[in-house]
Write a protein that holds these residues in place. Structure first.
Motif, PDB file in Angstrom:
ATOM      1  N   ASN A   5      -6.140  -6.399   1.053  1.00  0.00           N
ATOM      2  CA  ASN A   5      -5.367  -6.034   0.085  1.00  0.00           C
ATOM      3  C   ASN A   5      -6.534  -5.961  -1.173  1.00  0.00           C
ATOM      4  OD1 ASN A   5      -3.746  -5.672  -2.515  1.00  0.00           O
ATOM      5  ND2 ASN A   5      -3.031  -7.884  -2.106  1.00  0.00           N
ATOM      6  N   GLN A  30      -6.148  -3.982  -3.598  1.00  0.00           N
ATOM      7  CA  GLN A  30      -5.351  -3.602  -5.122  1.00  0.00           C
ATOM      8  C   GLN A  30      -5.731  -3.655  -5.961  1.00  0.00           C
ATOM      9  OE1 GLN A  30      -2.134  -1.163  -4.526  1.00  0.00           O
ATOM     10  NE2 GLN A  30      -3.596  -0.799  -3.076  1.00  0.00           N
ATOM     11  N   GLU A  31      -6.088  -4.626  -6.348  1.00  0.00           N
ATOM     12  CA  GLU A  31      -7.122  -5.738  -7.058  1.00  0.00           C
ATOM     13  C   GLU A  31      -8.485  -4.348  -7.636  1.00  0.00           C
ATOM     14  OE1 GLU A  31      -9.074  -9.519  -9.857  1.00  0.00           O
ATOM     15  OE2 GLU A  31      -7.857  -9.597  -7.782  1.00  0.00           O
ATOM     16  N   PHE A  63      -7.816  -0.510  -8.281  1.00  0.00           N
ATOM     17  CA  PHE A  63      -7.598  -0.020  -9.835  1.00  0.00           C
ATOM     18  C   PHE A  63      -8.514  -0.565 -10.874  1.00  0.00           C
ATOM     19  CE2 PHE A  63      -3.703   1.172  -7.457  1.00  0.00           C
ATOM     20  CZ  PHE A  63      -3.229   1.695  -8.106  1.00  0.00           C
ATOM     21  N   LEU A  97      -9.817   4.698  -4.607  1.00  0.00           N
ATOM     22  CA  LEU A  97      -8.289   5.001  -5.269  1.00  0.00           C
ATOM     23  C   LEU A  97      -8.299   6.535  -5.179  1.00  0.00           C
ATOM     24  CD1 LEU A  97      -6.386   4.259  -5.645  1.00  0.00           C
ATOM     25  CD2 LEU A  97      -6.435   4.312  -8.981  1.00  0.00           C
ATOM     26  N   ASP A 118       4.611   5.066   1.135  1.00  0.00           N
ATOM     27  CA  ASP A 118       4.019   3.973  -0.067  1.00  0.00           C
ATOM     28  C   ASP A 118       4.690   3.273  -0.599  1.00  0.00           C
ATOM     29  OD1 ASP A 118       2.153   3.087  -1.616  1.00  0.00           O
ATOM     30  OD2 ASP A 118       2.340   4.707  -3.130  1.00  0.00           O
ATOM     31  N   ILE A 133       3.712   0.464  -3.068  1.00  0.00           N
ATOM     32  CA  ILE A 133       2.723  -0.645  -3.369  1.00  0.00           C
ATOM     33  C   ILE A 133       1.566   0.238  -4.728  1.00  0.00           C
ATOM     34  CG2 ILE A 133       0.601  -3.005  -3.510  1.00  0.00           C
ATOM     35  CD1 ILE A 133       2.266  -3.689  -0.744  1.00  0.00           C
ATOM     36  N   THR A 134       0.950   0.532  -3.948  1.00  0.00           N
ATOM     37  CA  THR A 134       0.088   1.374  -4.710  1.00  0.00           C
ATOM     38  C   THR A 134       0.481   2.937  -5.843  1.00  0.00           C
ATOM     39  OG1 THR A 134      -1.716   1.157  -3.101  1.00  0.00           O
ATOM     40  CG2 THR A 134      -2.346   3.186  -4.863  1.00  0.00           C
ATOM     41  N   LEU A 186       1.964   0.553  -8.569  1.00  0.00           N
ATOM     42  CA  LEU A 186       1.635  -0.150  -9.606  1.00  0.00           C
ATOM     43  C   LEU A 186       0.488   0.867 -10.425  1.00  0.00           C
ATOM     44  CD1 LEU A 186      -0.173  -2.977 -10.090  1.00  0.00           C
ATOM     45  CD2 LEU A 186      -2.150  -2.014  -8.184  1.00  0.00           C
ATOM     46  N   THR A 227       1.053   2.416   3.029  1.00  0.00           N
ATOM     47  CA  THR A 227       1.259   0.939   2.977  1.00  0.00           C
ATOM     48  C   THR A 227       0.934   0.427   3.929  1.00  0.00           C
ATOM     49  OG1 THR A 227       3.138   0.809   1.332  1.00  0.00           O
ATOM     50  CG2 THR A 227       2.497  -0.726   2.393  1.00  0.00           C
ATOM     51  N   SER A 237      -3.389  -2.764   0.804  1.00  0.00           N
ATOM     52  CA  SER A 237      -2.565  -2.828  -0.355  1.00  0.00           C
ATOM     53  C   SER A 237      -1.169  -4.065  -0.340  1.00  0.00           C
ATOM     54  CB  SER A 237      -1.482  -1.680  -0.929  1.00  0.00           C
ATOM     55  OG  SER A 237      -0.487  -1.105   0.229  1.00  0.00           O
TER      56      SER A 237
END
Length: 472
Positions: A223, A225-226, A229, A240, A281, A283-284, A287, A309, A330
């Motif tokens: 994961n 994602q943090e 972004f 990204l 996708d 999740i991305t 978000l 995803t 993600s």
């Protein structure tokens, strides 16, 4: 044959390599670009100019290194090299002067006095043109990996390049052509091949524990994602952007590399074709919308169609073996590379940890695992595994990789990974992009060895040669 080779190079975008003037699109944003992937994959390979598998370059008593890219991975690589005998850090390069200054402070404390390069998008060329460097270590965003690697080999340098080494089939062939023509190593720094568990499993396979290996599974499930972004982590949000530009298994090599070594891919077997499927996708994109609601910085990412995803890709080899490779950066899941190896006599599985082995319906006990570890732990891990755990990230596998590479260069030994591995493992990404876009139909895998896989020998993990480089 020369005319055939010229035609192949023209179709693959490999002409003009002297100045790296022409690159076919690395992204598949149109039907035409997808067709290029298929055409390049199905084109018969050119005659091999020189076989880099098993090639031992002349010994280098001192390995003079220039680093290009001193971001998240780059700084760690610079730091690791200060701990290896026979290394001179001669040059540092990054687009950002502050990153170069940070690395300069680190290496000068270790007695190195590098030249510094920063500020311009092509300043790396000045570093690579220097005549006092033996090895260029490339740790930039993905799009620059092949251009810098090819330029470096054309200027007489060996290359270590971060994963993936290439973003397109055409770029993969550029790496092969340059390495064969210049007789310079092009090693993709796939650190997971040096994980202690993966190396234990490799040695167990060599000793017949699994019988004949039939099926393997690998992954990069992490994961991110943090970080993706984050406004600071990936410079100019480049990762990204990667997730937006292509749809498929964009990062296959961490799961795939160790499995290819287990199956002797490029060294007795080869990949024949790939099928790949991605979810939507979930999740991305959501978000991006959530973040943009309170921060205008993220508004350009709203409405984009990001990579799915979860991607699952399947590969069949010439000898009828199968490999599954998954990619998901993600989902809120624990980290996993799976690392499953299934044979006619036994099975191994690393994730979820702890690693385990079996030869029947039940996993072996902790005591039995300890016995296997003592019996099969390979010489490289026995020699420096303990020391490596305290140096760098990822439990020491990064340092083991760098130490082993430098030791091979200093002793005139073949590297554990060659340009064919770099090209093949990277090529799975664009091949998966084509398959995903074509309802998961199969696509042929190019043979970057031009048939030499039939006689190439497996990598040597015996440590019978070399091993004399000290840890500082």
């Amino acid at each position: 044959m020369k005319n055939n080779r010229r035609d192949f190079l023209r179709m693959s975008g490999l002409t003009g390599l002297g100045v790296v003037a022409h690159f076919l699109p690395a992204y598949a944003g149109s039907v035409e670009e997808l067709d290029q992937i298929r055409q390049q994959a199905e084109q018969a390979p050119p005659k091999q100019r020189f076989n880099m598998s098993g090639y031992a370059a002349p010994k280098l008593e001192t390995v003079r290194i220039g680093f290009v890219g001193i971001g998240n991975r780059g700084y760690g690589a610079v730091e690791r090299m200060t701990r290896i005998e026979g290394v001179q850090i001669k040059a540092l390069c990054d687009l950002r002067p502050e990153r170069v200054a940070l690395a300069q402070k680190l290496v000068e404390a270790s007695g190195h006095h590098p030249a510094l390069y920063s500020g311009g998008p092509e300043v790396w060329k000045k570093l690579c043109e220097r005549d006092d460097l033996d090895l260029i270590y490339i740790l930039t965003p993905w799009a620059l990996h092949t251009p810098i690697a090819v330029f470096s080999m054309n200027h007489g340098k060996h290359v270590c390049v971060e994963v993936p080494a290439a973003k397109s089939i055409a770029e993969a062939w550029q790496l092969v052509e340059a390495s064969e023509r210049t007789k310079k190593h092009c090693m993709m720094t796939e650190n997971c091949c040096y994980d202690m568990s993966e190396m234990l499993t490799l040695n167990m396979a060599r000793q017949g524990f699994f019988g004949e290996i039939v099926h393997c599974e690998g992954a990069y499930i992490h994961n991110l994602q943090e970080l993706m972004f984050s406004k600071e982590h990936f410079y100019q949000m480049w990762e990204l952007e990667e997730a937006y530009k292509r749809k498929g298994n964009l990062y296959p090599t961490h799961g795939l590399g160790p499995l290819c070594q287990l199956l002797n891919i490029n060294r007795g077997d080869k990949m024949e074709y790939v099928v790949s499927m991605s979810s939507n996708d979930f999740i991305t994109g959501p978000l991006a919308e959530k973040l943009a609601a309170t921060d205008a910085f993220y508004k350009p990412y709203v409405g984009r169609h990001f990579n799915g995803t979860m991607n699952t890709s399947m590969i069949r080899t010439a000898h009828g073996k199968t490999i599954m490779v998954q990619f998901d950066v993600s989902s809120p899941r624990p980290y996993s590379r799976i690392q499953l190896v299934s044979g006619t006599k036994g099975v191994g599985l690393k994730y979820p940890e702890p690693a385990r082995y079996a030869r029947g319906h039940e996993w072996l006990s902790a005591a039995e695992y300890k016995e296997l570890e003592e019996k099969y732990m390979p010489p490289l891990i026995k020699k420096i595994g303990g020391a490596a755990k305290g140096i760098g990230d990822h439990g020491g596998m990064d340092f083991i990789m760098d130490w082993r590479t430098i030791d091979c260069l200093r002793n005139g030994l073949p590297l554990d990974q060659n340009v064919y591995d770099a090209a093949l493992w990277s090529a799975v990404a664009p091949l998966s992009v084509w398959s995903v876009a074509n309802r998961s139909n199969s696509i042929d895998v190019p043979d970057f060895t031009a048939g030499a896989w039939k006689s190439n020998q497996p990598i040597d993990i015996s440590m019978e040669k070399g091993g004399d480089t000290k840890i500082l």
